[in-house]
Design an enzyme around this catalytic site. Structure first.
Site, PDB file in Angstrom:
ATOM      1  N   GLU A 182       0.822  -1.222   0.000  1.00 21.92           N
ATOM      2  CA  GLU A 182       0.000   0.000   0.000  1.00 21.92           C
ATOM      3  C   GLU A 182       0.852   1.267   0.000  1.00 21.92           C
ATOM      4  OE1 GLU A 182      -2.858  -0.126   3.196  1.00 21.92           O
ATOM      5  OE2 GLU A 182      -4.215  -1.295   1.947  1.00 21.92           O
ATOM      6  N   GLU A 209      -6.772  -7.621  -0.522  1.00 24.40           N
ATOM      7  CA  GLU A 209      -7.306  -7.544   0.846  1.00 24.40           C
ATOM      8  C   GLU A 209      -8.790  -7.225   0.829  1.00 24.40           C
ATOM      9  OE1 GLU A 209      -5.146  -5.180   3.747  1.00 24.40           O
ATOM     10  OE2 GLU A 209      -3.225  -5.735   2.832  1.00 24.40           O
TER      11      GLU A 209
HETATM   12  C1  GAL Z   1      -4.276  -2.561   5.103  1.00 25.89           C
HETATM   13  C2  GAL Z   1      -2.861  -3.090   5.245  1.00 25.89           C
HETATM   14  C3  GAL Z   1      -2.846  -4.374   6.056  1.00 25.89           C
HETATM   15  C4  GAL Z   1      -3.662  -4.209   7.310  1.00 25.89           C
HETATM   16  C5  GAL Z   1      -5.058  -3.767   6.949  1.00 25.89           C
HETATM   17  C6  GAL Z   1      -5.968  -3.544   8.123  1.00 25.89           C
HETATM   18  O1  GAL Z   1      -4.281  -1.244   4.733  1.00 25.89           O
HETATM   19  O2  GAL Z   1      -2.319  -3.346   3.981  1.00 25.89           O
HETATM   20  O3  GAL Z   1      -1.529  -4.724   6.354  1.00 25.89           O
HETATM   21  O4  GAL Z   1      -3.040  -3.273   8.113  1.00 25.89           O
HETATM   22  O5  GAL Z   1      -4.992  -2.551   6.282  1.00 25.89           O
HETATM   23  O6  GAL Z   1      -6.107  -4.687   8.850  1.00 25.89           O
END
Ligand code: GAL
Length: 857
Positions: free
Chosen positions: A191, A260
């Site tokens: 990110e 994600e």
């Molecule tokens: C995303 C990040 C992850 C984790 C997630 C929230 O932005 O890439 O590593 O932090 O948010 O759980």
């Protein structure tokens, strides 16, 4: 002769075939899989693949749990296991690598491979992940001239060394798909696109450098970068969000990958418990594949536990349960796990058509649409969606009528029959309980009173114990001082009060006014505990004003300053400090006394930490004192008890509701920080979560006014049958005699299905011929238990939710009998909504449902 010749000809051809097969075999074993991609999907050995992936972070559970976690994911319809690589766990000091225990990455990947699943390796090595310092070793910050995540030579060279180390390890173990291993994709950075603008030109250069450095590693599989808005063409840019159906990769030849999808959210000490409803998770996934998605990953599928001091922060809880499809303890979270399993099955029925078919997108209404995929064989699959977040809608599709609940997608693998709707959960809801089990003493000699625990205690001295580490004028930064070797740093200063101070006569105590960058502190004056203050997940800073008792002469003011996990994300996050910045005393004859530039003494860590008294080999330490009656509500005290393992093999939680704040260990293994800090009663919690509409982390919170975390997972594999050493360090005071273990068990199951619910269990062929009464309800009890009673059963118009179902106006009196007949004394059962079981003619104007609550024992 002729026959013979023919015989030898056929022998020759079999030989040639065999040779060819051997060549193919050796090519696949030595060369492995060919992983490429086109605009539509990843292509593995020439075949387009639609992939469902699940994040399981290896150090957030223990090796003994890995096989069953992977197996539960596989049963849930998962094709790929994704994990970050945790740099600070693997390189605790420069050039010293660790891959043992929970950090045995190779073992984890080989288990994935043995289960026949693929893997995505997100090397990062900056990972965020609510992990301490975002995964980067703290020592790197203290190498002079290092700035993280920009074109800083120091940072880049360490990042490259670590990445290369991991890649080489993977290559050596033949773990890349190109070598026949499970890894089909690797990720560099994480990110970074969000933060890149903060780093100006240096940021841009760094992002390009990271991509090139990764690609030059020659892994033989593609690289991805998530949320990287200027990713070069050599890598695939991917999406992270609650919804990614509208995402398009930067380059036209890249597949649409969702790294994600958050099926829940993490927690911070002092905040509420977030939940994302399964209907909405399923909706987001179905919408993604409806709109051309190729690979979707649940972050997290099993969140697990931030053991020891691994949690990031500040204030991230020890539990990283995440409301994920597999809970922290390794049990399938129902109905979420089951609903997504059904979804995956439905999507897979469409895989060939959606990956190889021609797409037609038609509107079925203002907020309703169908995506139809037809392949060369004439196979047709369709997704029809109702994006209206309020109302259900009847739509007509290919001359048939379909009712779509609000905010839902129906999946029609044959463009005709609905096998799944995201808003209709047919999977059971499991009733999970934490069953208290008293701490049982281990009986080492017959004289010992077996009903009471033999405790040992060790009391810390408040303030600078032993010799100060250093003495200096002014206040120092906490993290720069401890370098995160411990949570604790003592600050201590002396204040001289002359006999003519008025407050000594009036009794109006002076006010101590202090400011800290965070994260928390306990205040002591002349060795006496005064108050505890802390920041929060949304703002780690705090200030306080507190009257304190001072006497004539020398007084000692001491702060036990604490970090609760280091910053894990954000631009320049490694520079975020902690600790005191200003300390004043008000109420002196001269007005305000500023102690900020006083002479301060410092001591890093606790005496118990220096003695390693939580470690097994230091257990016989002479500092411990035996007692059957351990002190209660005492600050700064270590407790030790020798206990038996709780009965059975259910997962175990340590119930710390009676304690204040501290850390715990079992047999020297770090359970983690505990802190039953409560969220505010005035926070916004819901009793029923409306799944409709866009989800945000605070939409469906529960637990307002409750401790954010009461139970702390202690993996079964850490226990011996008896003689387990439980060590607790309590900072501010609690009652250790009320500490107990709890066994996590599924004690019951509920099901709710309506006549109009689709069923995956019937094949498409059966559906065409069967009547409409095909919905069914399935209940499964855990291994070793069976359905011992039925608490509730009603076919008709029951209402309510699991645990509080009620009969409606319409109720079939034979409901209980039918359900009992089908389910009682069985481990699992399926009850079909059909004439054989129920009066299907009952109240014909309503859609009838069956609700059941069963007890498993
Ligand atoms: C995303 C990040 C992850 C984790 C997630 C929230 O932005 O890439 O590593 O932090 O948010 O759980």
């Amino acid at each position: 002769m002729r026959k013979m010749m023919m015989g030898s000809a056929s022998t020759l051809s079999s030989f040639i075939v065999l040779l060819a097969l051997m060549m193919v075999f050796s090519a696949t074993t030595t060369l492995g899989w060919n992983v490429t991609y086109d605009h539509r999907s990843l292509i593995i050995d020439g075949q387009r693949k639609l992939l469902i992936s699940a994040s399981i972070h290896y150090p957030r559970s223990v090796p003994a749990m890995w096989p069953s976690l992977i197996e539960t994911a596989k049963r849930g319809g998962i094709d790929v296991i994704e994990t970050y690589v945790f740099w600070n766990g693997h390189e605790p000091s420069p050039g010293n690598y660790y891959f043992g225990g929970r950090f045995d990455l190779v073992k984890f990947l080989k288990l994935i491979q043995a289960a026949g699943l693929y893997s995505i390796l997100r090397i990062g090595p900056v990972v965020a992940a609510e992990w301490n310092f975002g995964g980067v070793p703290v020592w790197l910050h203290y190498i002079p001239g290092t700035i993280f995540r920009t074109n800083s030579t120091n940072f880049e060279s360490h990042m490259e060394s670590f990445t290369t180390y991991i890649v080489n390890l993977m290559k050596r173990e033949k773990l890349f798909a190109s070598q026949g291993g499970p890894i089909i994709l690797s990720q560099i950075e994480n990110e970074y696109g969000y933060y890149e603008p903060s780093y100006g030109e240096g940021g841009k250069k760094y992002a390009m450098w990271a991509a090139n450095m990764a690609v030059s590693q020659n892994t033989g599989v593609p690289w991805i970068m998530c949320q990287q808005f200027d990713a070069p063409d050599t890598v695939i840019n991917t999406c992270n969000s609650f919804y990614c159906d509208q995402f398009t990769p930067i380059y036209k030849d890249k597949p649409k990958i969702w790294t994600e999808n958050w099926p829940g959210w993490f927690k911070t000490f002092g905040s509420r418990d977030p939940h994302r409803p399964p209907e909405d998770v399923a909706y987001s996934v179905a919408r993604f594949f409806q709109n051309g998605g190729a690979l979707q990953n649940y972050y997290m599928y099993h969140g697990g536990t931030n053991f020891g001091r691994t949690s990031g922060g500040p204030f991230i809880t020890t539990s990283y349960d995440y409301d994920a499809p597999i809970d922290e303890y390794g049990l399938a979270r129902q109905p979420k796990w089951g609903h997504l399993k059904d979804l995956h099955e439905a999507i897979k029925l469409c895989e060939h058509a959606i990956l190889n078919g021609v797409l037609t997108n038609i509107s079925l209404g203002p907020l309703q649409e169908a995506h139809i995929y037809e392949d060369e064989t004439g196979k047709c699959s369709a997704f029809i969606a109702n994006m209206d977040d309020q109302s259900e809608k009847a739509v007509s599709f290919r001359n048939l009528s379909y009712v779509l609940p609000a905010w839902s997608v129906s999946i029609l693998p044959d463009c005709r029959n609905v096998v799944f709707n995201t808003a209709k959960v047919t999977s059971q809801t499991s009733i999970v309980e934490m069953i208290p089990t008293k701490l049982m003493p281990t009986v080492s000699s017959p004289e010992r009173n077996i009903s009471s625990i033999q405790w040992e205690v060790f009391e810390e001295t408040p303030g600078i114990w032993g010799k100060a580490d250093f003495v200096t004028k002014g206040l120092v930064d906490h993290i720069n001082t401890t370098k995160d070797s411990t949570d604790y740093l003592w600050y201590s200063t002396s204040v001289f009060v002359s006999r003519d101070e008025e407050f000594l006569q009036t009794g109006n105590q002076p006010i101590l006014i202090a400011d800290s960058k965070g994260h928390a502190t306990h205040v002591f004056v002349n060795g006496q505990y005064i108050v505890s203050v802390s920041g929060s997940g949304s703002d780690s800073k705090f200030k306080f004003e507190k009257s304190i008792p001072l006497k004539a002469g020398e007084n000692e003011i001491s702060f036990l300053s604490m970090t609760v996990g280091l910053q894990n994300a954000g631009p320049f996050y490694e520079w975020v400090g902690a600790g005191f910045t200003s300390v004043k005393l008000e109420g002196f004859n001269s007005g305000i006394l500023d102690l900020t530039s006083n002479v301060w003494k410092y001591k890093i860590g606790l005496e118990g930490e220096h003695l390693n008294i939580f470690k097994e080999d230091a257990m016989q330490n002479m500092k411990w004192k035996s007692t059957t009656n351990p002190p209660k509500n005492q600050t700064l005290i270590w407790y030790k008890a020798i206990v038996d393992a709780p009965y059975g093999d259910d997962p175990v939680g340590l119930d710390m509701i009676s304690m204040g704040k501290g850390q715990a260990w079992l047999n020297g293994e770090p359970i983690g920080r505990y802190w039953p800090r409560t969220s505010s009663i005035n926070d916004n919690c819901v009793s029923v979560c409306d799944y409709r509409g866009k989800f945000l982390p605070d939409k469906c919170d529960t637990g307002c006014g409750d401790p954010t975390q009461r139970w702390y997972h202690v993996p079964r594999s850490w226990f011996r049958p008896s003689g387990n050493v439980l060590v607790i360090f309590e900072e501010k005071g609690g009652d250790p005699t009320k500490i107990s273990f709890s066994r996590r068990r599924v004690t019951g199951a509920c099901g709710f299905v309506s006549e109009d619910y689709p069923s995956l269990k019937n094949t498409l062929k059966e559906q065409k011929s069967s009547s409409s009464n095909r919905a069914s309800l399935q209940l499964i009890c855990p291994d070793g238990t069976h359905i011992s009673s039925i608490k509730f059963a009603s076919f008709g118009t029951p209402t309510g939710k699991c645990g509080s179902y009620r009969q409606g106006a319409c109720h079939d009196p034979l409901s209980m009998t039918s359900v009992k007949q089908a389910c009682l004394h069985k481990k699992e059962c399926r009850v079909v909504l059909s004439t054989g079981n129920f009066d299907m003619n009952l109240c014909p104007s309503s859609v009838k449902s069956l609700a059941v609550e069963a007890v498993c024992s």
